[in-house]
Design an enzyme around this catalytic site. Structure first.
Site, PDB file in Angstrom:
ATOM      1  N   HIS A 183     -28.911  62.008 -86.304  1.00 50.69           N
ATOM      2  CA  HIS A 183     -29.984  61.079 -85.940  1.00 50.69           C
ATOM      3  C   HIS A 183     -31.222  61.867 -85.513  1.00 50.69           C
ATOM      4  CE1 HIS A 183     -30.360  56.608 -84.977  1.00 50.69           C
ATOM      5  NE2 HIS A 183     -31.585  57.093 -84.979  1.00 50.69           N
ATOM      6  N   ARG A 191     -30.135  53.018 -90.703  1.00 54.57           N
ATOM      7  CA  ARG A 191     -29.064  52.545 -89.827  1.00 54.57           C
ATOM      8  C   ARG A 191     -27.725  52.855 -90.470  1.00 54.57           C
ATOM      9  NH1 ARG A 191     -32.251  52.843 -86.650  1.00 54.57           N
ATOM     10  NH2 ARG A 191     -33.237  51.296 -85.296  1.00 54.57           N
ATOM     11  N   ASP A 231     -37.645  45.037-101.418  1.00 56.59           N
ATOM     12  CA  ASP A 231     -37.802  44.502-100.072  1.00 56.59           C
ATOM     13  C   ASP A 231     -38.039  43.000-100.211  1.00 56.59           C
ATOM     14  OD1 ASP A 231     -39.077  43.752 -97.448  1.00 56.59           O
ATOM     15  OD2 ASP A 231     -38.949  45.922 -97.119  1.00 56.59           O
ATOM     16  N   GLU A 250     -21.679  56.350 -84.971  1.00 57.81           N
ATOM     17  CA  GLU A 250     -22.319  57.511 -84.366  1.00 57.81           C
ATOM     18  C   GLU A 250     -22.388  57.437 -82.843  1.00 57.81           C
ATOM     19  OE1 GLU A 250     -27.038  56.959 -84.192  1.00 57.81           O
ATOM     20  OE2 GLU A 250     -26.299  56.989 -86.240  1.00 57.81           O
ATOM     21  N   ASP A 269     -28.420  60.798 -91.959  1.00 58.43           N
ATOM     22  CA  ASP A 269     -28.936  61.110 -90.622  1.00 58.43           C
ATOM     23  C   ASP A 269     -28.410  60.106 -89.618  1.00 58.43           C
ATOM     24  OD1 ASP A 269     -30.644  62.649 -88.832  1.00 58.43           O
ATOM     25  OD2 ASP A 269     -31.917  60.863 -88.739  1.00 58.43           O
TER      26      ASP A 269
END
Length: 331
Positions: free
Chosen positions: A297, A236, A177, A265, A260
């Site tokens: 999602h 995302r 990160d 989408e 997911d």
């Protein structure tokens, strides 16, 4: 005092339930629209004081222009992400755009771990076999999760919750990160992306979608990963180049894929399309692979998360009414 009227777009029965429960202490007049907010449906906003929308609503220049004409200046997102909003145009026109940055991070983290376990132990395949009275174990071999190295990209609230869950299995944790989280540093080792790709047996994505992270996982990234790596994306859709993922599935570099979220989408998820032909060939090909698991999602979808999302969303609107700030405003 007249009740403020709120138009709630992309709403389902569960949204109505959670929003109505939260609204008992706010007293707004809530009108629910199943439709997505787009340029063609934006005319529905006439007569409202604010709108609430979700991840696949399109808040572009055309929609902002219609909101502006209708005198609406408050956009309350029921999600953490905001890449579906033209923020530059919204800011120029004086809109307040709020979001829900902190709803039950454990809900998404637990879903990510569930996808790891399902793919590893092939629970989706076993479930189908047993229903057909096939109790053969051939092809269902898994591995011990605790023996593996997991790379976590993004160590915000959800990434940290995922690391906490995985530490309970005994996994070795690597993380990446731009901003070091001291709590994550206690659980894993921060490394650069190339090191994370090279050493991780499982990679899970928990970072926002930005210009820099768009298609972060592409052909070059896959080529740096271990043979047979597992990739999980509950963040995302556009973080992963789906066409490149298919090539990696074909070559065997990508051994397991759990999604997911999906880049396109917006035309698929949160709707029942069981009686229709899906015209997205890339998505259709992904669904054909036995080592790919797709959920629609669903990661955020727990009772606690829905309650927190509803309360924060309405709280953001109430603060706007009072001329106050919550800290959930995007700019």
């Amino acid at each position: 005092m007249t009740k403020a009227r709120i138009a709630v777009f992309s709403s389902k029965s569960y949204d109505r339930h959670s929003m109505d429960a939260a609204n008992e202490k706010y007293g707004f007049e809530l009108d629910y629209y199943k439709t997505q907010l787009t340029a063609s449906t934006a005319k529905l906003v006439e007569g409202y004081d604010a709108i609430s929308c979700f991840v696949n609503d399109i808040v572009d220049t055309a929609v902002l222009e219609q909101l502006d004409k209708s005198g609406i200046k408050m956009i309350a997102l029921r999600c953490a992400g905001f890449n579906n909003v033209d923020l530059e145009e919204a800011k120029r026109r004086g809109f307040v755009v709020s979001r829900v940055p902190g709803y039950s991070p454990e809900s998404v983290a637990e879903h990510a771990v569930a996808m790891m376990l399902c793919l590893n132990r092939k629970l989706h395949k076993a479930y189908s076999r047993i229903r057909e009275h096939n109790f053969n174990l051939e092809g269902l071999l898994g591995f011990n999760l605790g023996s593996k190295t997991v790379g976590v990209i993004g160590t915000g609230k959800i990434g940290l919750a995922t690391m906490k869950a995985l530490s309970g299995f005994g996994c070795k944790l690597l993380c990446h990160d731009p901003y070091v989280n001291p709590e994550a540093e206690k659980l894993g080792t921060y490394v650069d992306l190339d090191t994370l790709y090279a050493q991780s047996d499982i990679i899970t994505l928990h970072c926002p979608l930005t210009e820099d992270s768009h298609h972060l996982i592409n052909r070059d990234a896959f080529n740096k990963m271990k043979e047979g790596v597992m990739l999980i994306n509950t963040s995302r859709g556009a973080l992963v180049n789906a066409s490149d993922a298919i090539e990696s599935l074909k070559s065997g570099r990508l051994g397991y894929l759990g999604l997911d979220v999906y880049e396109l989408e917006g035309d698929l998820f949160f709707r029942d399309l069981s009686g229709q032909v899906i015209h997205d060939d890339v998505f259709g090909l992904l669904l054909s692979y036995p080592n790919v698991l797709v959920t629609g999602h669903q990661g955020y979808f727990t009772d606690l998360a829905l309650s927190q999302i509803a309360d924060t969303t309405l709280g953001n609107i109430k603060a706007y009414q009072k001329g106050e700030k919550t800290g959930n405003e995007i700019y």
